[in-house]
Design a protein around this motif. Structure first.
Motif, PDB file in Angstrom:
ATOM      1  N   GLU A  27       0.812  -1.200   0.000  1.00 55.80           N
ATOM      2  CA  GLU A  27       0.000   0.000   0.000  1.00 55.80           C
ATOM      3  C   GLU A  27       0.853   1.260   0.000  1.00 55.80           C
ATOM      4  O   GLU A  27       0.469   2.289  -0.581  1.00 55.80           O
ATOM      5  N   ALA A  28       2.042   1.195   0.641  1.00 62.54           N
ATOM      6  CA  ALA A  28       2.943   2.343   0.631  1.00 62.54           C
ATOM      7  C   ALA A  28       3.558   2.539  -0.756  1.00 62.54           C
ATOM      8  O   ALA A  28       3.763   3.672  -1.209  1.00 62.54           O
ATOM      9  N   ILE A  29       3.850   1.447  -1.435  1.00 61.22           N
ATOM     10  CA  ILE A  29       4.378   1.547  -2.797  1.00 61.22           C
ATOM     11  C   ILE A  29       3.329   2.143  -3.725  1.00 61.22           C
ATOM     12  O   ILE A  29       3.592   3.099  -4.466  1.00 61.22           O
ATOM     13  N   LEU A  30       2.115   1.605  -3.667  1.00 61.95           N
ATOM     14  CA  LEU A  30       1.078   2.016  -4.616  1.00 61.95           C
ATOM     15  C   LEU A  30       0.571   3.432  -4.355  1.00 61.95           C
ATOM     16  O   LEU A  30       0.083   4.091  -5.283  1.00 61.95           O
ATOM     17  N   SER A  31       0.692   3.911  -3.128  1.00 59.87           N
ATOM     18  CA  SER A  31       0.243   5.267  -2.824  1.00 59.87           C
ATOM     19  C   SER A  31       1.325   6.316  -3.060  1.00 59.87           C
ATOM     20  O   SER A  31       1.067   7.518  -2.910  1.00 59.87           O
ATOM     21  N   ASP A  32       2.510   5.878  -3.430  1.00 56.74           N
ATOM     22  CA  ASP A  32       3.642   6.793  -3.651  1.00 56.74           C
ATOM     23  C   ASP A  32       3.493   7.477  -5.014  1.00 56.74           C
ATOM     24  O   ASP A  32       3.695   6.849  -6.053  1.00 56.74           O
ATOM     25  N   ARG A  33       3.165   8.752  -5.005  1.00 58.48           N
ATOM     26  CA  ARG A  33       2.947   9.465  -6.266  1.00 58.48           C
ATOM     27  C   ARG A  33       4.249   9.779  -6.990  1.00 58.48           C
ATOM     28  O   ARG A  33       4.219  10.271  -8.126  1.00 58.48           O
ATOM     29  N   ALA A  34       5.380   9.491  -6.355  1.00 62.79           N
ATOM     30  CA  ALA A  34       6.648   9.648  -7.067  1.00 62.79           C
ATOM     31  C   ALA A  34       6.783   8.617  -8.180  1.00 62.79           C
ATOM     32  O   ALA A  34       7.605   8.787  -9.092  1.00 62.79           O
ATOM     33  N   ILE A  35       5.974   7.547  -8.130  1.00 60.72           N
ATOM     34  CA  ILE A  35       6.014   6.539  -9.191  1.00 60.72           C
ATOM     35  C   ILE A  35       5.711   7.182 -10.541  1.00 60.72           C
ATOM     36  O   ILE A  35       6.369   6.883 -11.544  1.00 60.72           O
ATOM     37  N   GLU A  36       4.712   8.065 -10.572  1.00 63.11           N
ATOM     38  CA  GLU A  36       4.371   8.714 -11.850  1.00 63.11           C
ATOM     39  C   GLU A  36       5.543   9.498 -12.418  1.00 63.11           C
ATOM     40  O   GLU A  36       5.812   9.463 -13.619  1.00 63.11           O
ATOM     41  N   ARG A  37       6.249  10.206 -11.546  1.00 58.73           N
ATOM     42  CA  ARG A  37       7.402  10.984 -12.018  1.00 58.73           C
ATOM     43  C   ARG A  37       8.494  10.060 -12.550  1.00 58.73           C
ATOM     44  O   ARG A  37       9.143  10.369 -13.564  1.00 58.73           O
ATOM     45  N   THR A  38       8.681   8.929 -11.878  1.00 58.56           N
ATOM     46  CA  THR A  38       9.687   7.972 -12.355  1.00 58.56           C
ATOM     47  C   THR A  38       9.288   7.407 -13.710  1.00 58.56           C
ATOM     48  O   THR A  38      10.129   7.310 -14.628  1.00 58.56           O
ATOM     49  N   LEU A  39       8.024   7.040 -13.857  1.00 55.42           N
ATOM     50  CA  LEU A  39       7.561   6.500 -15.138  1.00 55.42           C
ATOM     51  C   LEU A  39       7.672   7.555 -16.237  1.00 55.42           C
ATOM     52  O   LEU A  39       8.065   7.242 -17.372  1.00 55.42           O
ATOM     53  N   ASP A  40       7.341   8.794 -15.913  1.00 55.60           N
ATOM     54  CA  ASP A  40       7.494   9.877 -16.898  1.00 55.60           C
ATOM     55  C   ASP A  40       8.937   9.982 -17.374  1.00 55.60           C
ATOM     56  O   ASP A  40       9.204  10.160 -18.571  1.00 55.60           O
ATOM     57  N   SER A  41       9.877   9.837 -16.438  1.00 53.72           N
ATOM     58  CA  SER A  41      11.289  10.000 -16.782  1.00 53.72           C
ATOM     59  C   SER A  41      11.814   8.871 -17.665  1.00 53.72           C
ATOM     60  O   SER A  41      12.807   9.051 -18.377  1.00 53.72           O
ATOM     61  N   GLY A  42      11.148   7.710 -17.614  1.00 55.91           N
ATOM     62  CA  GLY A  42      11.622   6.576 -18.411  1.00 55.91           C
ATOM     63  C   GLY A  42      10.846   6.330 -19.682  1.00 55.91           C
ATOM     64  O   GLY A  42      11.189   5.434 -20.461  1.00 55.91           O
ATOM     65  N   GLU A  43       9.816   7.142 -19.916  1.00 61.29           N
ATOM     66  CA  GLU A  43       8.912   6.860 -21.029  1.00 61.29           C
ATOM     67  C   GLU A  43       9.578   6.975 -22.385  1.00 61.29           C
ATOM     68  O   GLU A  43       9.295   6.189 -23.299  1.00 61.29           O
ATOM     69  N   SER A  44      10.473   7.941 -22.558  1.00 61.83           N
ATOM     70  CA  SER A  44      11.090   8.122 -23.869  1.00 61.83           C
ATOM     71  C   SER A  44      12.037   6.972 -24.216  1.00 61.83           C
ATOM     72  O   SER A  44      12.179   6.615 -25.385  1.00 61.83           O
ATOM     73  N   ARG A  45      12.653   6.379 -23.197  1.00 62.07           N
ATOM     74  CA  ARG A  45      13.625   5.308 -23.450  1.00 62.07           C
ATOM     75  C   ARG A  45      12.963   3.935 -23.483  1.00 62.07           C
ATOM     76  O   ARG A  45      13.376   3.068 -24.251  1.00 62.07           O
ATOM     77  N   TRP A  46      11.945   3.716 -22.642  1.00 67.02           N
ATOM     78  CA  TRP A  46      11.285   2.411 -22.566  1.00 67.02           C
ATOM     79  C   TRP A  46       9.767   2.591 -22.695  1.00 67.02           C
ATOM     80  O   TRP A  46       9.017   2.293 -21.748  1.00 67.02           O
ATOM     81  N   PRO A  47       9.299   3.070 -23.824  1.00 70.13           N
ATOM     82  CA  PRO A  47       7.867   3.404 -23.946  1.00 70.13           C
ATOM     83  C   PRO A  47       6.940   2.208 -23.761  1.00 70.13           C
ATOM     84  O   PRO A  47       5.892   2.324 -23.119  1.00 70.13           O
ATOM     85  N   ASN A  48       7.290   1.062 -24.302  1.00 74.65           N
ATOM     86  CA  ASN A  48       6.413  -0.112 -24.189  1.00 74.65           C
ATOM     87  C   ASN A  48       6.334  -0.611 -22.742  1.00 74.65           C
ATOM     88  O   ASN A  48       5.252  -0.964 -22.255  1.00 74.65           O
ATOM     89  N   GLU A  49       7.484  -0.640 -22.088  1.00 71.62           N
ATOM     90  CA  GLU A  49       7.511  -1.099 -20.712  1.00 71.62           C
ATOM     91  C   GLU A  49       6.740  -0.148 -19.797  1.00 71.62           C
ATOM     92  O   GLU A  49       5.973  -0.581 -18.935  1.00 71.62           O
ATOM     93  N   VAL A  50       6.937   1.148 -19.999  1.00 74.90           N
ATOM     94  CA  VAL A  50       6.250   2.128 -19.150  1.00 74.90           C
ATOM     95  C   VAL A  50       4.736   2.057 -19.366  1.00 74.90           C
ATOM     96  O   VAL A  50       3.954   2.179 -18.420  1.00 74.90           O
ATOM     97  N   ARG A  51       4.319   1.822 -20.592  1.00 75.59           N
ATOM     98  CA  ARG A  51       2.882   1.687 -20.863  1.00 75.59           C
ATOM     99  C   ARG A  51       2.298   0.506 -20.086  1.00 75.59           C
ATOM    100  O   ARG A  51       1.223   0.613 -19.483  1.00 75.59           O
ATOM    101  N   ALA A  52       3.009  -0.595 -20.082  1.00 68.37           N
ATOM    102  CA  ALA A  52       2.542  -1.771 -19.326  1.00 68.37           C
ATOM    103  C   ALA A  52       2.557  -1.505 -17.826  1.00 68.37           C
ATOM    104  O   ALA A  52       1.650  -1.929 -17.094  1.00 68.37           O
ATOM    105  N   LEU A  53       3.572  -0.816 -17.350  1.00 72.14           N
ATOM    106  CA  LEU A  53       3.659  -0.505 -15.923  1.00 72.14           C
ATOM    107  C   LEU A  53       2.497   0.380 -15.486  1.00 72.14           C
ATOM    108  O   LEU A  53       1.895   0.159 -14.425  1.00 72.14           O
ATOM    109  N   ARG A  54       2.152   1.369 -16.293  1.00 70.98           N
ATOM    110  CA  ARG A  54       1.023   2.254 -15.953  1.00 70.98           C
ATOM    111  C   ARG A  54      -0.281   1.447 -15.892  1.00 70.98           C
ATOM    112  O   ARG A  54      -1.109   1.662 -15.007  1.00 70.98           O
ATOM    113  N   TRP A  55      -0.467   0.562 -16.852  1.00 74.06           N
ATOM    114  CA  TRP A  55      -1.690  -0.251 -16.921  1.00 74.06           C
ATOM    115  C   TRP A  55      -1.850  -1.083 -15.650  1.00 74.06           C
ATOM    116  O   TRP A  55      -2.919  -1.121 -15.046  1.00 74.06           O
ATOM    117  N   HIS A  56      -0.773  -1.744 -15.227  1.00 67.87           N
ATOM    118  CA  HIS A  56      -0.835  -2.598 -14.040  1.00 67.87           C
ATOM    119  C   HIS A  56      -0.921  -1.757 -12.760  1.00 67.87           C
ATOM    120  O   HIS A  56      -1.585  -2.160 -11.795  1.00 67.87           O
TER     121      HIS A  56
END
Length: 290
Positions: free
Chosen positions: A131-160
């Motif tokens: 619950e602490a991991i999933l409520s951490d809004r820093a996850i979005e910033r991390t995913l944003d930072s990796g989207e240009s390099r790993w777009p397919n992986e980040v898309r799957a991570l956001r979905w899950h």
């Protein structure tokens, strides 16, 4: 042979033999007279060493065959070192029949019944419940930072991530205080001799969590009979059944975010496991659609 390990052997007064390997901590077989021991070089900081040392002593006192420290820890050469008994026996089979999976689940449930008696350690440094991991809004910033390099992986991570958060909001997590879990309760971390359990190894991932948190690597989204066997010994509440998949996904998402922050993707294990599906997942068995 590693020179620092030779120095450690001299400090402990043991004869060093072959290396035994390790994922984070490193190990060597050592002899003191006729006694077989394991020399360990810890990869952890002192607080982490203390946590595991205390945990192993408590688990051993409860009658389980673990390698509690018998000498040390000592600090030199930029690391901590200790000696523990060598646990005899052979590992369980990596590929398990349904019946072998159920037996592993039975054993894990019995182990958890003992672990529930250890309440004084609290959380291990650097660990969080799902619950602490999933409520951490820093996850979005991390995913944003990796989207240009790993777009397919980040898309799957956001979905899950979205689905895991939805599932967790429907569960009253506050009613589940948690227990110490092993973290990697798998056949290769168990030893058996003459058909009996003779050793539980590798407490590097042990931490405070929901008890179903131990299903993550014991189950891996694949070995459903492990969980079914566990439920036969220590029945799971409906809320715990609902937590199994989002907790598994939370750990994988957290690991993927570490890869993004380190700017180095893993070998594909994380994404392969994130996309794994099993009948036990129920509604979460829906496949990811890009």
């Amino acid at each position: 042979m590693d020179q620092s390990a030779r120095q450690a052997a001299r400090e402990f007064g043991v004869e060093l033999h072959e290396p035994l390997g390790g994922r984070l901590n490193l190990h060597w077989l050592a002899l003191r007279r006729s006694e077989r021991l394991v020399l360990r070089r810890w990869a952890s900081q002192w607080a982490d060493v203390q946590y595991e040392q205390h945990l192993l002593a408590r688990v051993a006192a409860l009658g389980w065959p673990v390698a509690a420290i018998v000498d040390g820890p000592l600090s030199f050469g930029g690391a901590y070192w200790s000696l523990a008994p060598f646990l005899e026996g052979e590992p369980g089979p990596r590929e398990r029949t349904p019946e072998q999976q159920r037996q592993l689940g039975h054993l894990l449930a019995e182990f958890h019944i003992s672990l529930a008696q250890i309440s004084e350690l609290g959380q291990r440094a650097g660990w969080r419940r799902c619950e602490a991991i999933l409520s951490d809004r820093a996850i979005e910033r991390t995913l944003d930072s990796g989207e240009s390099r790993w777009p397919n992986e980040v898309r799957a991570l956001r979905w899950h991530l979205e689905r895991a958060r939805t599932r967790v909001t429907a569960v009253d997590l506050g009613k589940w205080p948690g227990i110490i879990v092993h973290g990697d309760f798998t056949p290769w971390n168990l030893r058996f001799r003459d058909g009996r359990l003779s050793g539980i190894l590798d407490f590097e991932l042990a931490h405070w969590d929901h008890r179903v948190g131990d299903f993550a690597l014991a189950w891996r989204g694949k070995y459903d009979d492990v969980i079914l066997g566990y439920d036969e010994v220590a029945p799971l509440a409906p809320e715990e059944w609902a937590l199994i998949t989002p907790l598994w996904w939370a750990g994988l998402i957290d690991g993927a975010c570490r890869c993004i922050r380190d700017n180095a993707w893993d070998d594909g294990w994380l994404m392969a496991k994130l996309l794994q599906r099993s009948p036990l997942m129920g509604p979460d068995a829906e496949p990811f659609r890009a």
